[in-house]
Structures are given as C-alpha cells and as structure tokens.
Scaffold this active site. Structure first.
Site, PDB file in Angstrom:
ATOM      1  CG  ASP A 144      43.182 137.674   6.404  1.00 17.95           C
ATOM      2  OD1 ASP A 144      44.109 139.123   6.002  1.00 17.95           O
ATOM      3  OD2 ASP A 144      42.296 137.252   5.772  1.00 17.95           O
ATOM      4  CG  HIS A 151      35.474 142.177   2.073  1.00 19.17           C
ATOM      5  ND1 HIS A 151      34.716 141.255   1.410  1.00 19.17           N
ATOM      6  CD2 HIS A 151      36.385 141.139   3.109  1.00 19.17           C
ATOM      7  CE1 HIS A 151      35.486 140.070   1.703  1.00 19.17           C
ATOM      8  NE2 HIS A 151      35.817 140.308   3.158  1.00 19.17           N
TER       9      HIS A 151
END
Length: 462
Positions: A144, A151
């Site tokens: 990931d 973000h």
C-alpha cells in the site's frame, strides 16, 4: 506505452446484451473487465469471465465452442494466468470478445444453447442461479502506497502542523507491505477490530478493546500483470507493460490503533484486519481513452530522480477516474433511505503515478508476481468534499486555504445523516459504498462497479 485506443473503444459500438447499451452502465462493450465467478454447481468451480451490462460471460464456455480459437486463450485460466500474458496477446482476446458481443455479430447471440451456458445474468454480486462474484484475483502480496500529496498534507497538518510533509515525501513513493490474506471481496461484512489504544496520559497504560475510530480509505488498486525476476528492475519505460488493470480498494483503518502503533515502523494491526476490493479489474486497454498528464508539481518541488522519470509518463501517466464514497447507516436502511454521498474526488490528482510505484518497488531488485496488488493510498483532493477518508472529511482544518487553516487533529465537525445521526467515524451497522468511473467526451462512460462493506460489532473478548 503499450496501450492504444482502437476499434474496441468506438463510442458507436453497441452490444446484443441490451443492458450494456444503457449510457449509465458501468459495463458497456467498451469496458469488458475481468472477474472470477464461483459457480453454484457440483464442483463449485471458479471460472473466469468478463462483465458486460448485467451479465458475466464465461470464457471457457466460449473456448469449448471453438469461438476463441487463435486468440491464445488458455482453457481453465484464472486471472493470475491472464496477468502473465503479454499485453498484445491480451488485446487479441479483448478484440475477439468485443467482436462476439457486438450487436451485429450472430455467432454467440443466436446460439441459444451456448448463450445459456456462457452468459450469466447477475443481480448485484449474485446470479439468479446462485453463482457468486469472488475476488477478481487472489493476490499473494499486497503493498500500500501513500501517493496523494493532498492526503499526506492533510494528515500531516493534523499532527505536525509545523512540518506536515516529511523530507522524503517529494522524492520517493512511500509505501508499506500489507497483509494479502485479509483482502476480501466486495460485500463481505467486516468485524470491528480490537487492539491497543494510546494511554490517556503520558506514562499511562494503553487501553484495550474495540476500535473507537474506525475509518475507510478510498483508494485504487493496481493488479500486477507480468512479474519480474528477483534481482531485476522494471524500468519506468516498461512499468505499464507489467500492469493488468485497476480496481477499487477500501483500506479499512483503525485510527486509534494506528496512532499508538505506527512509530517507528508504520501501521500493523490498524490496517491488516481487512481490505475490501471491487469484483472487477478494469484493464489498461479499456482505460486507454482516459489517460491524462501527471498532476503538476508545485513550483520549487523536485523532479523525480531519473529512474522514475520519462516524458511519456509525464504526458500520459495519470488516469482521469472519478471516485465517490457513499454511506448508509443501519437506521437508514431500515427506513428504506438511499445512501448519501460523502465525497467525490479524482485519481488524476495523485502525486506519484502507478508506473512510478512499480519501478520504485522493483529498483532494489524486489520481484513482483502476477496478481500482486498495489494500493494507491487514499485519494484526496484540495476541497473538503473531495477528501477520501473520514479522518480528513470531518477535520476542520484546511491546509490549502488562503491562508491555511491548521487546527488540532481532534477538532472535528461530524457528518449529519438524514436520520439525524451524526458521524465522525464509522459506527456499527454502517455500510460504506465506493464507486469509480471514467467519462470523457467522444467516448463511452465506463465504470468499476462498487466496493461495499458493512461493519459488524465485536466485543473485546471475541
């Protein structure tokens, strides 16, 4: 780049599968995403198909009837096997399927016996016969990333307002190795995780119990196609040749567990209890009309190091994909209310491209394998309604305002639901629904389906 716009993208192309011709369908004939179906038969066989309209077409049935001869289709292949094919070979299969499913082709349309075996009507994720859509691929590994600078800036501003981005962020795609065994298909109910949470005061003992700050993360997932040998490096020029396609990924996150455990090695139990993916892999071939330039870097930002930079990737390395997150509480569903949209963002805003993630992942000689899953990290935009997690969406700060508004991470305005309920984080019984689609003038809209999950309660001793 190996993926070109061709006759399979023609917006005038229609199908004899009438549901595929609906302008709002996620699955027109121009899409044809891969999926895997668990058949409700004696053997409970897992079969590979493509989605079109409300149907899934099973490729082995077409192959047995001789309709895929000369395409290189391998009988019994799953999506992992398809991943290993050369992009040119995959495109031969795509073109043949487009031909067979087009409105003016009678080969499959008028063969009622074959059509009954090969074309399965679905309602949601289940067919009328009880067949079930499974994970589109069973990944052996999952990485990931953290590729949205928006973000990263939002989260950093909550907890490090004077230094929201760490020095490495603009030089290197940040990622961590996730847990492949807990990746689940859309529709799977998720038990609220339990674990340790930070002490209420410095020097105190941590609490233990069900997560109180459960969150989602709206991400895209990239499925690796052909892998690379251990010790080899996938170059930026070759990177997209190693990607099969994209799917929706919900990286469920336990924020209170994460806050306590992430220093110094990053997330662990806060992330590995479940990650949900949509049932379909929208191929790189299908996405060809929706490529876009990489998001412009701010003045003064460094350019990527040479191994992650080439002009073609800068011009077409992005994807214009609209992403939406919706919520339906248990009370809303009981009262027959429709879900409400929480946010709407776009994947084109990412700081790092999928190709850069692949080439950086392998620059040290790491071997990626067919079917591996790479998460993009949370996709967030600069407006409040485009933030891809509740951690950001309910936060009252705005580092992109003029001047920036930076407030403590605990200062939040809850989301108000039509039932009068409020949410700062996910409650038991809430259903989170993610959607993604591509639209561009001159081309048919294509979509990724939905990625759904309902949170179930869990006591500390279960």
């Amino acid at each position: 780049m190996p993926y070109a716009i061709d006759e399979t993208h023609d917006p005038k192309l229609t199908s004899w599968v009438e549901s595929a011709n609906d302008p709002q369908s996620d699955f027109p004939i121009q899409n044809l995403p891969w999926c895997q179906v668990l058949r409700d038969d004696e053997d409970e066989s897992l079969q590979t198909g493509v989605r079109i309209g409300s149907c899934v077409v099973i490729l082995d049935e077409l192959d047995e009837a001789g309709m895929l001869e000369g395409t290189g289709w391998i009988y019994g292949a799953d999506v992992e096997v398809i991943s290993e094919l050369d992009p040119a070979d995959r495109n031969v299969i795509r073109k043949r399927l487009s031909q067979l499913l087009s409105a003016d082709c009678a080969d499959l349309r008028d063969n009622s016996d074959l059509r009954e075996r090969a074309v399965i009507e679905f309602r949601g994720d289940v067919s009328e016969q009880g067949d079930i859509l499974m994970l589109p691929v069973f990944p052996h590994d999952y990485t990931d990333f953290y590729a949205s600078i928006t973000h990263a800036t939002n989260v950093g501003s909550m907890f490090r307002p004077d230094n929201p981005l760490l020095p490495n962020y603009k030089h290197i795609p940040i990622g961590y190795h996730g847990r492949a065994s807990s990746i689940v298909p859309s529709g799977t109910h998720i038990k609220r995780p339990i674990g340790q949470q930070a002490p209420a005061e410095d020097g105190g003992s941590p609490a233990f119990g069900p997560c109180k700050l459960l969150d989602y993360e709206m991400e895209m997932g990239a499925i690796i196609g052909r892998g690379n040998e251990l010790g080899d490096h996938v170059t930026i020029e070759e990177a997209e040749d190693h990607i099969l396609g994209l799917c929706i990924l919900n990286d469920w996150s336990a924020r209170d567990l994460q806050k306590w455990e992430y220093v110094p090695l990053g997330p662990f139990l806060a992330k590995n209890f479940a990650s949900t993916v949509s049932p379909y892999i929208v191929t790189m071939e299908a996405l060809a009309p929706f490529r876009c330039p990489v998001a412009e870097r701010a003045e003064g930002d460094p350019q990527p190091l040479p191994y992650m930079f080439n002009e073609q990737n800068q011009k077409q390395g992005g994807f214009d994909i609209t992403l939406e997150v919706w919520i339906a509480s248990e009370k809303m569903r009981e009262q027959g209310m429709e879900p409400i949209r929480l946010s709407k963002g776009n994947f084109r805003d990412m700081y790092w491209t999928i190709a850069q993630m692949v080439t950086h992942h392998t620059v040290n000689g790491c071997n990626l394998n067919p079917g591996d899953l790479l998460g993009s990290g949370t996709v967030s935009g600069t407006t409040r309604d485009s933030r891809g997690s509740l951690l950001e969406l309910t936060w009252d700060g705005d580092p992109f305002a003029e001047p920036p508004v930076l407030v403590p991470g605990t200062q939040r305005t809850p989301i108000k639901l039509p039932t009068g309920e409020e949410r700062k984080f996910i409650a038991d019984g809430d259903e989170i629904i993610m959607k993604a689609y591509c639209e561009r003038e001159g081309y048919r809209r294509i979509g990724f389906g939905e990625c759904r999950g309902i949170i179930e309660p869990r006591r500390a001793n279960t």
